[in-house]
Write a protein that holds these residues in place. Structure first.
Motif, PDB file in Angstrom:
ATOM      1  N   GLN A 134      -8.791   0.125  -0.095  1.00 27.47           N
ATOM      2  CA  GLN A 134      -8.629  -1.261   0.334  1.00 27.47           C
ATOM      3  C   GLN A 134      -9.882  -2.082   0.057  1.00 27.47           C
ATOM      4  N   SER A 186       1.005   0.236  -3.095  1.00 29.87           N
ATOM      5  CA  SER A 186       0.549  -0.211  -4.411  1.00 29.87           C
ATOM      6  C   SER A 186       1.182   0.606  -5.543  1.00 29.87           C
ATOM      7  N   ASN A 230       1.708  -8.013  -2.659  1.00 27.48           N
ATOM      8  CA  ASN A 230       2.083  -7.524  -3.982  1.00 27.48           C
ATOM      9  C   ASN A 230       2.573  -8.694  -4.816  1.00 27.48           C
ATOM     10  N   HIS A 277      -8.093  -0.968 -10.068  1.00 25.88           N
ATOM     11  CA  HIS A 277      -6.973  -1.088 -10.995  1.00 25.88           C
ATOM     12  C   HIS A 277      -6.423   0.287 -11.374  1.00 25.88           C
ATOM     13  N   VAL A 307      -0.586   0.801  -8.352  1.00 25.03           N
ATOM     14  CA  VAL A 307      -1.768   1.044  -9.184  1.00 25.03           C
ATOM     15  C   VAL A 307      -1.644   2.418  -9.855  1.00 25.03           C
ATOM     16  N   LEU A 330      -3.269  -8.210  -3.746  1.00 25.60           N
ATOM     17  CA  LEU A 330      -4.432  -8.740  -3.040  1.00 25.60           C
ATOM     18  C   LEU A 330      -4.369  -8.199  -1.626  1.00 25.60           C
ATOM     19  N   GLN A 331      -5.527  -7.926  -1.020  1.00 25.19           N
ATOM     20  CA  GLN A 331      -5.496  -7.349   0.323  1.00 25.19           C
ATOM     21  C   GLN A 331      -6.477  -8.061   1.235  1.00 25.19           C
ATOM     22  N   HIS A 332      -6.115  -8.040   2.517  1.00 27.87           N
ATOM     23  CA  HIS A 332      -6.983  -8.587   3.555  1.00 27.87           C
ATOM     24  C   HIS A 332      -6.591  -7.938   4.869  1.00 27.87           C
ATOM     25  N   PHE A 392      -1.434  -5.919   2.279  1.00 27.08           N
ATOM     26  CA  PHE A 392      -1.420  -6.016   0.825  1.00 27.08           C
ATOM     27  C   PHE A 392      -0.339  -7.001   0.378  1.00 27.08           C
ATOM     28  N   ALA A 423      -4.510  -9.310 -10.949  1.00 29.14           N
ATOM     29  CA  ALA A 423      -4.393  -8.030 -10.260  1.00 29.14           C
ATOM     30  C   ALA A 423      -2.998  -7.863  -9.678  1.00 29.14           C
ATOM     31  N   GLN A 475     -10.204  -2.232  -4.065  1.00 23.35           N
ATOM     32  CA  GLN A 475      -9.046  -2.765  -4.789  1.00 23.35           C
ATOM     33  C   GLN A 475      -9.070  -2.355  -6.270  1.00 23.35           C
TER      34      GLN A 475
END
Length: 223
Positions: free
Chosen positions: A42, A71, A137, A47, A73, A129-131, A135, A126, A45
């Motif tokens: 997290q 994710s 998507n 790739h 990824v 995005l996360q906070h 997440f 990307a 982040q």
């Protein structure tokens, strides 16, 4: 610059991969907290994730499954346990590829480049995005938090995307209205307020209280 997270407890191998990858202009982080690999994920982040099978606390299959909950990824397993059963288990847990140890570092970089091309050449920016552990998507336009999938309307998604793209900065109401207006009919201030309030209620209901901060007379931010 693509970011690669290495989840490998053999420091010699991890460091050798880091040096080789950085020669190809990748940004690399070596996981240190094997009790909280998701926290490392997290925070960075990445790739792409390079994952060993045998790790302290939980094995690579466990962390691969956890990453797949939030994710898409690409995940590349690295392991000396390269028998058919372990390869099958890696793929079933969500891996994209498997390379056996010992391996040539140039071959590994070629595998990484191929995975990144397949995963990102036809996407913009990307994949997520996360906070605060949530997440967003950008492929399915849903917000994922813990075991919850929070569906968003088009306007809610655009608002949250704009705020997360500018995390830590105040986004003016005018800029948010421009984002909504880009593909919709004219959006007035009252419509924006209604959408922000509806989005907040969804976030609060999922346990993400105070996710969006109001700066009165200016706009909104996440920080």
């Amino acid at each position: 610059m693509y970011r690669i997270l290495i989840v490998e407890d053999d420091k010699g191998i991890a460091e050798a991969i880091r040096l080789q990858a950085e020669m190809w202009d990748f940004s690399v982080r070596i996981a240190e907290n094997f009790r909280n690999v998701m926290g490392e994920f997290q925070a960075f982040q990445p790739h792409l994730v390079l994952m060993d099978i045998t790790l302290p606390c939980f094995n690579g299959y466990h962390w691969c499954t956890e990453i797949r909950k939030v994710s898409k990824v690409p995940i590349l397993f690295l392991s000396s346990a390269a028998d058919n059963m372990n390869i099958i288990m890696a793929m079933n847990s969500g891996a994209d590829d498997f390379i056996a140890k010992p391996f040539d570092l140039t071959v590994l970089v070629a595998k990484i480049q191929a995975l990144l091309r397949r995963s990102y050449d036809f996407t913009v920016g990307a994949p997520l995005l996360q906070h605060r552990g949530a997440f967003l998507n950008t492929e399915d336009q849903n917000l994922k938090y813990q075991d919850l999938v929070i569906p968003l309307t088009k306007n809610e998604y655009r608002i949250l995307l704009c705020l997360l793209e500018n995390k830590g900065k105040v986004v003016s109401r005018e800029k948010l209205m421009e984002r909504l207006w880009a593909t919709e009919q004219f959006v007035d201030e009252n419509t924006l307020t209604v959408n922000v309030n509806r989005l907040r209620r969804k976030l609060d209901g999922a346990g993400l209280s105070d996710f969006i901060t109001t700066k009165f007379g200016v706009g909104y931010l996440v920080e």
